[in-house]
Design a protein around this motif. Structure first.
Motif, PDB file in Angstrom:
ATOM      1  N   ILE A   5      19.921  31.010  94.423  1.00  0.00           N
ATOM      2  CA  ILE A   5      21.297  30.964  93.959  1.00  0.00           C
ATOM      3  C   ILE A   5      22.195  31.649  94.981  1.00  0.00           C
ATOM      4  O   ILE A   5      21.944  32.779  95.387  1.00  0.00           O
ATOM      5  N   TYR A   7      25.890  33.125  95.269  1.00  0.00           N
ATOM      6  CA  TYR A   7      26.864  33.598  94.289  1.00  0.00           C
ATOM      7  C   TYR A   7      28.043  34.265  94.991  1.00  0.00           C
ATOM      8  O   TYR A   7      27.935  34.761  96.103  1.00  0.00           O
ATOM      9  N   THR A  19      29.842  37.615  98.878  1.00  0.00           N
ATOM     10  CA  THR A  19      29.002  36.428  98.788  1.00  0.00           C
ATOM     11  C   THR A  19      27.575  36.794  99.163  1.00  0.00           C
ATOM     12  O   THR A  19      27.355  37.502 100.150  1.00  0.00           O
ATOM     13  N   TYR A  21      23.024  35.684  98.267  1.00  0.00           N
ATOM     14  CA  TYR A  21      22.063  34.763  97.658  1.00  0.00           C
ATOM     15  C   TYR A  21      20.925  35.572  97.063  1.00  0.00           C
ATOM     16  O   TYR A  21      20.664  36.704  97.451  1.00  0.00           O
ATOM     17  N   LEU A  25      19.589  36.055  89.722  1.00  0.00           N
ATOM     18  CA  LEU A  25      21.002  36.442  89.649  1.00  0.00           C
ATOM     19  C   LEU A  25      21.245  37.600  88.685  1.00  0.00           C
ATOM     20  O   LEU A  25      22.023  38.501  88.997  1.00  0.00           O
ATOM     21  N   VAL A  49      30.983  37.734  88.367  1.00  0.00           N
ATOM     22  CA  VAL A  49      30.484  36.531  89.028  1.00  0.00           C
ATOM     23  C   VAL A  49      31.533  35.445  88.808  1.00  0.00           C
ATOM     24  O   VAL A  49      31.886  35.137  87.665  1.00  0.00           O
ATOM     25  N   HIS A  51      31.453  32.397  90.871  1.00  0.00           N
ATOM     26  CA  HIS A  51      30.968  31.092  91.334  1.00  0.00           C
ATOM     27  C   HIS A  51      29.477  31.195  91.633  1.00  0.00           C
ATOM     28  O   HIS A  51      29.026  32.195  92.185  1.00  0.00           O
ATOM     29  N   VAL A  52      28.723  30.159  91.256  1.00  0.00           N
ATOM     30  CA  VAL A  52      27.294  30.077  91.592  1.00  0.00           C
ATOM     31  C   VAL A  52      26.950  28.653  92.024  1.00  0.00           C
ATOM     32  O   VAL A  52      27.562  27.697  91.567  1.00  0.00           O
ATOM     33  N   GLU A  53      25.986  28.556  92.926  1.00  0.00           N
ATOM     34  CA  GLU A  53      25.452  27.275  93.369  1.00  0.00           C
ATOM     35  C   GLU A  53      23.933  27.417  93.438  1.00  0.00           C
ATOM     36  O   GLU A  53      23.429  28.458  93.856  1.00  0.00           O
ATOM     37  N   PHE A  54      23.203  26.376  93.054  1.00  0.00           N
ATOM     38  CA  PHE A  54      21.746  26.416  92.975  1.00  0.00           C
ATOM     39  C   PHE A  54      21.121  25.580  94.083  1.00  0.00           C
ATOM     40  O   PHE A  54      21.599  24.488  94.391  1.00  0.00           O
ATOM     41  N   GLU A  65      25.261  30.231 102.216  1.00  0.00           N
ATOM     42  CA  GLU A  65      25.861  31.569 102.250  1.00  0.00           C
ATOM     43  C   GLU A  65      26.570  31.794 103.586  1.00  0.00           C
ATOM     44  O   GLU A  65      27.703  32.273 103.619  1.00  0.00           O
TER      45      GLU A  65
END
Length: 84
Positions: A5, A7, A19, A21, A25, A49, A51-54, A65
């Motif tokens: 993740i 974040y 920012t 990773y 999380l 938090v 924003h998150v991306e997987f 990142e």
């Protein structure tokens, strides 16, 4: 299968973002907000938090990142913060 993740954290009190990773999380967020005793994030608590991306691989997460820490990536983050 491991999941990674990327974040983005935001400190409203100090108008700062961070920012990173992780593969966990929840634990990482706890670390940023209460467990760490040194480092950048300690100075700007509390964090949210925003924003998150997987990602399926660590290398993909690291690449994203790094991108978010470029000028274009910082503009992307600014838009997220401005639209909250």
């Amino acid at each position: 299968m491991d999941e990674f993740i990327v974040y983005i954290l935001f400190s409203e009190k100090f108008n700062k973002n961070y920012t990173g990773y992780t593969s966990n999380l929840i634990e990482r967020f706890k670390s940023h907000n209460s467990l760490e005793t040194k480092g950048y994030t300690l100075k700007y608590r509390p964090w949210k938090v925003i924003h998150v991306e997987f990602f399926n691989s660590k290398s993909e997460a690291i690449k994203r990142e790094k991108y978010l820490k470029t000028g274009i990536g910082r503009e992307f983050i600014k838009k997220i913060i401005d639209n909250r």
